[in-house]
Design a protein around this motif. Structure first.
Motif, PDB file in Angstrom:
ATOM      1  N   ASP A  69      36.373  38.414  43.821  1.00 45.34           N
ATOM      2  CA  ASP A  69      35.702  37.280  44.441  1.00 45.34           C
ATOM      3  C   ASP A  69      34.646  36.708  43.501  1.00 45.34           C
ATOM      4  OD1 ASP A  69      32.888  38.592  45.348  1.00 45.34           O
ATOM      5  OD2 ASP A  69      34.519  40.025  45.606  1.00 45.34           O
ATOM      6  N   PRO A  70      34.313  35.427  43.672  1.00 46.69           N
ATOM      7  CA  PRO A  70      33.346  34.785  42.768  1.00 46.69           C
ATOM      8  C   PRO A  70      32.011  35.504  42.689  1.00 46.69           C
ATOM      9  CG  PRO A  70      34.488  33.130  44.062  1.00 46.69           C
ATOM     10  CD  PRO A  70      34.909  34.471  44.613  1.00 46.69           C
ATOM     11  N   ALA A  71      31.571  36.117  43.795  1.00 45.10           N
ATOM     12  CA  ALA A  71      30.280  36.803  43.803  1.00 45.10           C
ATOM     13  C   ALA A  71      30.267  37.994  42.853  1.00 45.10           C
ATOM     14  CB  ALA A  71      29.932  37.256  45.214  1.00 45.10           C
ATOM     15  N   ALA A  72      31.435  38.605  42.617  1.00 44.41           N
ATOM     16  CA  ALA A  72      31.505  39.797  41.757  1.00 44.41           C
ATOM     17  C   ALA A  72      31.741  39.446  40.295  1.00 44.41           C
ATOM     18  CB  ALA A  72      32.608  40.727  42.242  1.00 44.41           C
ATOM     19  N   ARG A  73      32.136  38.216  40.022  1.00 38.20           N
ATOM     20  CA  ARG A  73      32.492  37.853  38.650  1.00 38.20           C
ATOM     21  C   ARG A  73      31.313  37.968  37.693  1.00 38.20           C
ATOM     22  NH1 ARG A  73      36.161  32.585  40.201  1.00 38.20           N
ATOM     23  NH2 ARG A  73      37.944  33.764  41.024  1.00 38.20           N
ATOM     24  N   GLU A  74      30.141  37.549  38.160  1.00 36.44           N
ATOM     25  CA  GLU A  74      28.968  37.621  37.283  1.00 36.44           C
ATOM     26  C   GLU A  74      28.675  39.058  36.889  1.00 36.44           C
ATOM     27  OE1 GLU A  74      24.242  36.303  37.123  1.00 36.44           O
ATOM     28  OE2 GLU A  74      25.450  35.871  38.907  1.00 36.44           O
ATOM     29  N   TYR A  75      28.770  39.969  37.866  1.00 36.24           N
ATOM     30  CA  TYR A  75      28.515  41.371  37.547  1.00 36.24           C
ATOM     31  C   TYR A  75      29.565  41.896  36.573  1.00 36.24           C
ATOM     32  CZ  TYR A  75      27.893  46.365  37.712  1.00 36.24           C
ATOM     33  OH  TYR A  75      27.702  47.663  37.322  1.00 36.24           O
ATOM     34  N   ILE A  76      30.811  41.520  36.788  1.00 34.59           N
ATOM     35  CA  ILE A  76      31.877  42.013  35.919  1.00 34.59           C
ATOM     36  C   ILE A  76      31.696  41.495  34.502  1.00 34.59           C
ATOM     37  CG2 ILE A  76      34.354  41.812  35.473  1.00 34.59           C
ATOM     38  CD1 ILE A  76      34.814  42.149  38.448  1.00 34.59           C
ATOM     39  N   VAL A  77      31.343  40.213  34.367  1.00 28.89           N
ATOM     40  CA  VAL A  77      31.078  39.666  33.037  1.00 28.89           C
ATOM     41  C   VAL A  77      29.920  40.412  32.388  1.00 28.89           C
ATOM     42  CG1 VAL A  77      30.281  37.634  31.774  1.00 28.89           C
ATOM     43  CG2 VAL A  77      32.044  37.393  33.526  1.00 28.89           C
ATOM     44  N   ALA A  92      36.385  58.243  46.997  1.00 31.75           N
ATOM     45  CA  ALA A  92      37.415  57.439  47.661  1.00 31.75           C
ATOM     46  C   ALA A  92      38.726  57.502  46.895  1.00 31.75           C
ATOM     47  CB  ALA A  92      36.951  55.989  47.780  1.00 31.75           C
ATOM     48  N   ARG A  93      39.833  57.540  47.635  1.00 31.99           N
ATOM     49  CA  ARG A  93      41.146  57.433  47.003  1.00 31.99           C
ATOM     50  C   ARG A  93      41.395  55.968  46.663  1.00 31.99           C
ATOM     51  NH1 ARG A  93      43.765  62.195  47.117  1.00 31.99           N
ATOM     52  NH2 ARG A  93      43.200  63.683  48.761  1.00 31.99           N
ATOM     53  N   LEU A  94      42.024  55.743  45.537  1.00 27.75           N
ATOM     54  CA  LEU A  94      42.212  54.382  45.061  1.00 27.75           C
ATOM     55  C   LEU A  94      42.954  53.523  46.085  1.00 27.75           C
ATOM     56  CD1 LEU A  94      41.470  52.864  42.430  1.00 27.75           C
ATOM     57  CD2 LEU A  94      43.814  53.252  41.668  1.00 27.75           C
ATOM     58  N   LYS A  95      43.936  54.100  46.781  1.00 33.00           N
ATOM     59  CA  LYS A  95      44.758  53.323  47.710  1.00 33.00           C
ATOM     60  C   LYS A  95      43.983  52.867  48.940  1.00 33.00           C
ATOM     61  CE  LYS A  95      46.717  57.458  49.954  1.00 33.00           C
ATOM     62  NZ  LYS A  95      47.992  58.186  50.199  1.00 33.00           N
ATOM     63  N   THR A  96      42.804  53.456  49.184  1.00 33.41           N
ATOM     64  CA  THR A  96      42.005  53.043  50.328  1.00 33.41           C
ATOM     65  C   THR A  96      41.071  51.880  49.989  1.00 33.41           C
ATOM     66  OG1 THR A  96      40.166  54.567  49.882  1.00 33.41           O
ATOM     67  CG2 THR A  96      42.036  55.425  51.163  1.00 33.41           C
ATOM     68  N   LEU A  97      41.000  51.518  48.730  1.00 32.44           N
ATOM     69  CA  LEU A  97      40.110  50.446  48.288  1.00 32.44           C
ATOM     70  C   LEU A  97      40.835  49.106  48.288  1.00 32.44           C
ATOM     71  CD1 LEU A  97      38.482  52.297  45.243  1.00 32.44           C
ATOM     72  CD2 LEU A  97      37.610  52.149  47.589  1.00 32.44           C
ATOM     73  N   SER A  98      40.077  48.037  48.422  1.00 33.69           N
ATOM     74  CA  SER A  98      40.661  46.696  48.355  1.00 33.69           C
ATOM     75  C   SER A  98      41.200  46.434  46.954  1.00 33.69           C
ATOM     76  CB  SER A  98      39.622  45.642  48.703  1.00 33.69           C
ATOM     77  OG  SER A  98      38.630  45.579  47.687  1.00 33.69           O
ATOM     78  N   LYS A  99      42.078  45.429  46.849  1.00 35.07           N
ATOM     79  CA  LYS A  99      42.662  45.087  45.549  1.00 35.07           C
ATOM     80  C   LYS A  99      41.567  44.749  44.538  1.00 35.07           C
ATOM     81  CE  LYS A  99      46.028  41.970  43.375  1.00 35.07           C
ATOM     82  NZ  LYS A  99      45.118  41.351  42.385  1.00 35.07           N
ATOM     83  N   GLY A 100      40.570  43.980  44.981  1.00 37.03           N
ATOM     84  CA  GLY A 100      39.484  43.621  44.075  1.00 37.03           C
ATOM     85  C   GLY A 100      38.693  44.818  43.609  1.00 37.03           C
TER      86      GLY A 100
END
Length: 246
Positions: free
Chosen positions: A173-181, A137-145
């Motif tokens: 989004d809050p659902a992704a925060r746990e994975y990112i941490v 995927a090209r970066l510009k096609t992805l959502s900001k998050g």
């Protein structure tokens, strides 16, 4: 805990600290962004750089990266002023994206692998797969998050000594925060230091070893998390709300 007292810094001398400052001051015209900071960060551990907007957090990270120069005072990374050596041992995640959005994710991985000797390509692809991000995927096609997740993956795929993360979970989004941490704590060298600037304390408090409270360019508190809980009987979020109550 009071700020650590340092003698004038001598470049090239190892002190057991990955980052040291002495009377570090930064002005933007008449605005004083950092006011004579003197402190050090130990080698190893996850440290929260906490403070309200405009407290000087981003300025401090940019000084550590060599993107800004001090007005007065000193800063050393791994015993050296910011420069070629510090850039080779520091991985920086800025608050705003700096990546070329026309590039594909896999092209960004190739670029980073060629630019940084410590970049772990396999680890980057593993994290992309875990988050369901298409490397084609090209970066510009992805959502900001999702763009911010890609940028975090690129940073955490390095085998750095110091990770400087400016609001790594602020735009997801809050659902992704746990994975990112979990991505942060699971993909850095255990001997490295992670400095996280954030205002979303509850999502990262459980992984912090130490905190620095920064307000109006000054350190108001630097302490181990366990010491705060033992001495004050408060969580870091509760302590933050008390110190920075309007």
């Amino acid at each position: 805990m009071a700020e650590n007292t340092l003698s004038p810094l001598t470049p090239g001398i190892s002190t057991g600290s990955i980052l040291q400052t002495a009377a570090l001051t930064k002005r933007y015209g008449s605005h004083l962004a950092l006011d004579g900071l003197t402190f050090s960060l130990p080698t190893g551990g996850i440290i929260g750089l906490l403070g309200p907007n405009g407290s000087g957090k981003t300025t401090l990270l940019k000084l550590a990266c060599g993107l800004l120069q001090p007005t007065t005072g000193q800063i050393l990374i791994d015993g050296q002023p910011p420069g070629i050596h510090s850039k080779s041992v520091t991985a920086y995640l800025p608050e705003k994206s700096y990546l070329n959005d026309w590039m594909r994710v896999e092209q960004l991985i190739t670029f980073f692998s060629e630019f940084y000797a410590d970049f772990r390509t396999q680890k980057a692809y593993e994290m992309l797969q875990a988050l369901g991000i298409n490397p084609r995927a090209r970066l510009k096609t992805l959502s900001k998050g999702t763009q911010e997740k890609v940028q975090l993956i690129l940073v955490m795929s390095r085998e750095a000594k110091l990770y400087l993360l400016d609001e790594p979970i602020g735009g997801v989004d809050p659902a992704a925060r746990e994975y990112i941490v979990n991505t942060i704590i699971g993909n850095y060298n255990a001997d490295a230091t992670v400095l996280i600037s954030t205002h979303i304390i509850t999502d990262i408090e459980q992984v912090l070893d130490e905190v620095i409270f920064l307000n109006q360019g000054k350190i108001t508190l630097q302490s181990a998390v366990d010491d705060i809980r033992a001495e004050h009987g408060k969580s870091i979020d509760e302590m933050f709300r008390e110190v920075f109550r309007c």
